[in-house]
Enzyme design. Structure first.
Site, mmCIF file in Angstrom:
data_model
loop_
_atom_site.group_PDB
_atom_site.id
_atom_site.type_symbol
_atom_site.label_atom_id
_atom_site.label_comp_id
_atom_site.label_asym_id
_atom_site.label_seq_id
_atom_site.Cartn_x
_atom_site.Cartn_y
_atom_site.Cartn_z
ATOM 1 N N ARG A 217 0.805 -1.225 0.000
ATOM 2 C CA ARG A 217 0.000 0.000 0.000
ATOM 3 C C ARG A 217 0.838 1.275 0.000
ATOM 4 N NH1 ARG A 217 -4.913 -2.550 3.545
ATOM 5 N NH2 ARG A 217 -6.194 -3.121 1.736
ATOM 6 N N THR A 244 -5.988 35.548 -19.455
ATOM 7 C CA THR A 244 -7.347 36.093 -19.518
ATOM 8 C C THR A 244 -7.356 37.430 -18.791
ATOM 9 O OG1 THR A 244 -8.050 35.008 -17.464
ATOM 10 C CG2 THR A 244 -8.445 33.810 -19.518
ATOM 11 N N GLU A 337 -6.561 -2.357 -4.433
ATOM 12 C CA GLU A 337 -5.798 -2.623 -3.201
ATOM 13 C C GLU A 337 -6.496 -2.054 -1.972
ATOM 14 O OE1 GLU A 337 -1.753 -2.951 -2.676
ATOM 15 O OE2 GLU A 337 -1.234 -3.101 -4.785
#
Length: 356
Positions: A217, A244, A337
């Site tokens: 993990r 912008t 997992e």
């Protein structure tokens, strides 16, 4: 339409990783591997995932498939099945999930019945990563005759070779993301497994299968961090280029704060997986920290990818730009997992056990 480039298994990259020593790094030196620790493996994983989490998953699935053998296999099994992974570029698979048993591992229905010096294996596994290319599988099967036997006594782990009679590969699944990773179902029909291929001993398969997750993990969390970092880097670069209202969008607070939140999550997740890896490398039980790392990293990866798409605007929704792939690839980190919900079950259970 399914573009062929998205479907092909990345064999060329797997072979290159094998040549460079970037796969099978956790296999002990005694069996020909580099014997790197968890923290070192996590650092490698994050960098590979930064490039492509589909490739990273194919490599990491190898680690998961091998881990039960590393943890509980006998000398002959380790020499035979870990050794061959070093001798040539091969992959293996972890076969636990079934069509009706994912998070509820105790619901596994695949059964192995002892018959003399063999076990007769029957059942079906699903969502098996590397399944179409695996040289061998770790398979969890029910061996207890008592239907009420506890999970801790009901299951046994086996090493099953792909070319044995009765092993049938299903079709490659067309998934939302990580499409170069090979995922499919595997069917076992009267497969004869010699008793020498039992991992550990009969009845302790569940413990072995779950123990593997404490080791794998942290690298999975590292993979999620790699994806999140890529999302941040792409979004930062784009926000400095896109203008912008007379200035780069990065200078608008709304966008700048999104980038800041991404950075907060990424740095926190990285520290979480580093601690989980350090714990296991130091010989401590890391279940609590491994689940924390997996849960937060998966959530951060998904938020970072979604925010990157938002920063790219309409371009982010287009496949000509990199972030839509990141968004598709990120989702699986909250599923495989152990889902994010299961991680919270584990975390709360560990927390309350300490408090009592």
């Amino acid at each position: 339409m399914r573009p062929a480039a998205f479907v092909l298994y990345p064999w060329a990259l797997i072979k290159k990783a094998w040549e460079l020593g970037l796969i099978n790094t956790h296999i002990p030196q005694k069996y020909g591997g580099l014997g790197l620790n968890s923290l070192e493996n996590c650092m490698i994983t994050e960098e590979i995932a930064y490039g492509c989490t589909g490739v990273q998953t194919a490599i990491e699935a190898n680690s998961l498939g091998q881990m039960p053998v590393i943890l509980a296999g006998n000398e002959e099994q380790k020499k035979k099945y870990l050794g061959r992974m070093i001798e040539e570029p091969l992959v293996c698979s972890y076969g636990v999930t079934e069509p009706g048993a994912g998070s509820d591992v105790a619901g596994v229905r695949t059964r192995a019945v002892k018959h003399g010096d063999e076990y007769i294996l029957n059942g079906e596994k699903m969502w098996i990563t590397n399944g179409g290319h695996a040289n061998w599988f770790f398979v969890l099967a029910r061996t207890a005759s008592d239907a009420k036997a506890s999970a801790g006594k009901a299951f046994t782990g086996f090493i099953v070779e792909r070319d044995w009679a009765g092993v049938t590969l299903g079709k490659k699944e067309w998934n939302m993301g990580q499409r170069c990773s090979d995922t499919r179902g595997i069917t076992f029909e009267d497969v004869r497994v010699p008793k020498e291929n039992v991992i550990g001993e009969e009845g302790i398969g569940f413990k072995i299968a779950m123990g593997a997750f404490d080791k794998t993990r942290p690298p999975v969390a590292a993979g999620a961090v790699g994806l999140a970092q890529r999302a941040l880097d792409e979004a930062t670069k784009y926000s400095l280029e896109r203008h912008t209202f007379g200035k780069p969008i990065a200078e608008h607070q709304a966008v700048a704060f999104m980038l800041a939140d991404m950075a907060i999550g990424i740095e926190t997740s990285r520290l979480a997986y580093l601690k989980a890896a350090w714990m296991v490398d130091s010989g401590h039980r890391n279940t609590y920290y491994a689940s924390i790392a997996k849960a937060i990293s998966a959530d951060v990866a998904n938020k970072s990818a979604a925010d990157a798409v938002q920063i790219f605007g309409g371009n982010g929704f287009n496949s000509e730009y990199p972030v839509e792939k990141l968004m598709r690839d990120a989702k699986i980190y909250q599923i495989y997992e152990g889902t994010s919900q299961i991680q919270r079950v584990i975390i709360s259970r560990e927390l309350l056990a300490k408090a009592k």
